[in-house]
Structures are given as C-alpha cells and as structure tokens.
Motif scaffolding. Sequence first.
Motif, PDB file in Angstrom:
ATOM      1  N   TYR A 151      -9.477   3.484  -6.939  1.00  0.00           N
ATOM      2  CA  TYR A 151      -8.492   4.464  -6.477  1.00  0.00           C
ATOM      3  C   TYR A 151      -7.190   3.822  -6.024  1.00  0.00           C
ATOM      4  O   TYR A 151      -6.309   4.508  -5.495  1.00  0.00           O
ATOM      5  N   ARG A 153      -4.860   2.826  -7.880  1.00  0.00           N
ATOM      6  CA  ARG A 153      -3.799   3.418  -8.692  1.00  0.00           C
ATOM      7  C   ARG A 153      -4.290   4.675  -9.404  1.00  0.00           C
ATOM      8  O   ARG A 153      -3.877   4.962 -10.518  1.00  0.00           O
ATOM      9  N   ARG A 154      -5.165   5.432  -8.759  1.00  0.00           N
ATOM     10  CA  ARG A 154      -5.637   6.686  -9.349  1.00  0.00           C
ATOM     11  C   ARG A 154      -5.608   7.801  -8.307  1.00  0.00           C
ATOM     12  O   ARG A 154      -5.845   7.565  -7.125  1.00  0.00           O
ATOM     13  N   GLY A 158      -8.522  11.511 -11.104  1.00  0.00           N
ATOM     14  CA  GLY A 158      -8.785  10.398 -12.008  1.00  0.00           C
ATOM     15  C   GLY A 158      -7.589   9.924 -12.800  1.00  0.00           C
ATOM     16  O   GLY A 158      -7.681   8.911 -13.493  1.00  0.00           O
ATOM     17  N   SER A 159      -6.471  10.627 -12.721  1.00  0.00           N
ATOM     18  CA  SER A 159      -5.286  10.224 -13.480  1.00  0.00           C
ATOM     19  C   SER A 159      -4.629   9.011 -12.838  1.00  0.00           C
ATOM     20  O   SER A 159      -4.645   8.836 -11.619  1.00  0.00           O
ATOM     21  N   TRP A 160      -4.025   8.164 -13.704  1.00  0.00           N
ATOM     22  CA  TRP A 160      -3.361   6.960 -13.210  1.00  0.00           C
ATOM     23  C   TRP A 160      -2.091   7.332 -12.492  1.00  0.00           C
ATOM     24  O   TRP A 160      -1.303   8.163 -12.950  1.00  0.00           O
ATOM     25  N   ASN A 161      -1.871   6.716 -11.306  1.00  0.00           N
ATOM     26  CA  ASN A 161      -0.669   7.013 -10.533  1.00  0.00           C
ATOM     27  C   ASN A 161      -0.442   5.872  -9.556  1.00  0.00           C
ATOM     28  O   ASN A 161      -1.372   5.402  -8.899  1.00  0.00           O
TER      29      ASN A 161
END
Length: 298
Positions: A151, A153-154, A158-161
């Motif tokens: 987590y 960068r998620r 579950g999307s990358w962020n």
Amino acid sequence: YRRISEAMLPRLWRSCPRRSGQFSFLTTLQTEVNILRNPKCNREKIRIIIGLLATAVFLLSGYKVCNYFYEARQSSTVTDELIAKAVETVQDNQPESDTAFSLVAESTEYAPITVDFSILQAENEDIVAWIYCEDTPINYPIVQRDDNSFYLRRLTDGSWNMAGTLFLDYRCNADFSDSPSIVYGHNMKNDSMFGILPNYAEQSYFDEHPTMYLLTPETDYRVDLFAGYVTPSDSEAYQLQFSEDEKQQFIEQAKEQSDFTADVEVSADDCLLVLSTCSYEYSDARYVLIGKLTELSQ
C-alpha cells in the motif's frame, strides 16, 4: 576531422560536379570543414540544442505536475467515496438532548464519528481501522497486509497512486493491542495522508489539535498525543518489543525530544500509537507523532 570527413564523403562526392573531379571534391570538403569550424555556426547549434533540452525539461516537468494533481485528486475521490458510504459524524445522528441524555453524556465520551466497518471491509478486507483528527485533512482508513510495501503506492481500491494509503505495520496486531502500534503514511505536499504531521513541530499546532481518534471494528480510542519529533528510520520509535523498564525509558526520552509539551500522563501500561511519515532534515529522516490510546464508549 578524419571521422567527419569519412562520414561526409558519400554526400560530398555526390554534390560535386562530375567535370570538376578531385579538385572540386576537395574544395567542397574544405568548405564543409570551415563551416564546422566557424564559431558562429557552433554557437547557433549550441543555442538550438539548449533550446531543445529546455523544452524537453519544461514538458517533462509539466507532465509531472499534472500527474501529481491528477493522482492527488484520484486519492481524494477514493477516500471521499468511502466516507460517503461508511462514515458519519456523531452530530448527524445525535438525538435531541434531554435531561437524562445530558447526564449520561457528561460521564461518557464518544468518538466524534462513527464508522461502519462491515461496509468498508466489503470494499476491502484489508481495512482494519479508521483515523480522524478534527479540523485537519486526517480522515482516512488504515489498512494492513502481510508486508509494508503493497500500500506504499496503492489506494484502497488497489489502483496505483503516489499518495498510497495509511497502513499498519505488518508486524503489529490488527486490533492495535501491541504497544506501540505503528502506522505509516506519506508526507504529501498538499497536506493529505500524513502531510500535516510535521506541523506538530510547532507548539501552537499541537495546542489546536492535541487529540486524534482511532476507530476499529471492536473498539474506539481517543489518541492523546504526547510527543512529536524527527528521528532516524531505524530508531527506537520503530521497535515493537520492550520490557517494562525499556518502554518507560522510551516514553521519557520521547517527551524530552518532543517539539511540543503535552500535559499527558503516560506509563508503561498504556498502549501507544506511533504515526510515521518522511522528513527531510537528513537521509532517511522521519517525523513521528506518538500518542497513548484511551478506550471510549461505542
């Protein structure tokens, strides 16, 4: 100029008049060499190259800025959707006061929000808690997985962020019964996630926000903050196992290092919460905010 000449030979030969022969070819070659040796020509080429590089840097910087704001907005949208589905302020559902209710309220403390964890965990079973600090951006779910990287960068969907999600150290118990329990979050420039933690370096900021609230499926807690300071990423603040004496010593040292002074009594028997984010005073610096957990009524 040998390498230059070799590269140019085919083109120059074709450009020479056939009748001129070798003399014309050598004359053309010398002209090309003189052009390359011309300082004015070189300066012009250098200006063109610098201009192209500056344009590339500008476009790349613009892309990064736009992408930052896009992902910040995406992170905010995902959190706002969870809040709309599962989080309510107590004031929204509080019944009209009467004498009996007022007497009970005086002796009972509740968290200022309620959280429906059945809804949250239907969205993502990794959600183990919710943290809230009144009049600040902190109003987020806390997740836990079997590592401390998933987590980073998620988002919860579950999307990358780049903003990631607040997460509980995988070594800690999900019910926050460890002492301390450690929660990590990014120090975002727009103050989202744990971007406000370094603000506690100012006494005035602590005075305005001395408490937070931690809600879990089983228990609600008030987090009485008592220390905040910059520390290395491998300091005692990230240690999970303490003897009673070691824990008391850690508490006293944290108070001594703290950027603010808090009138909070803390003992080795208390459960502690450590909130951690990046800081930039030196390599691998972190800002930690430490509080004790006080159980509330639900």
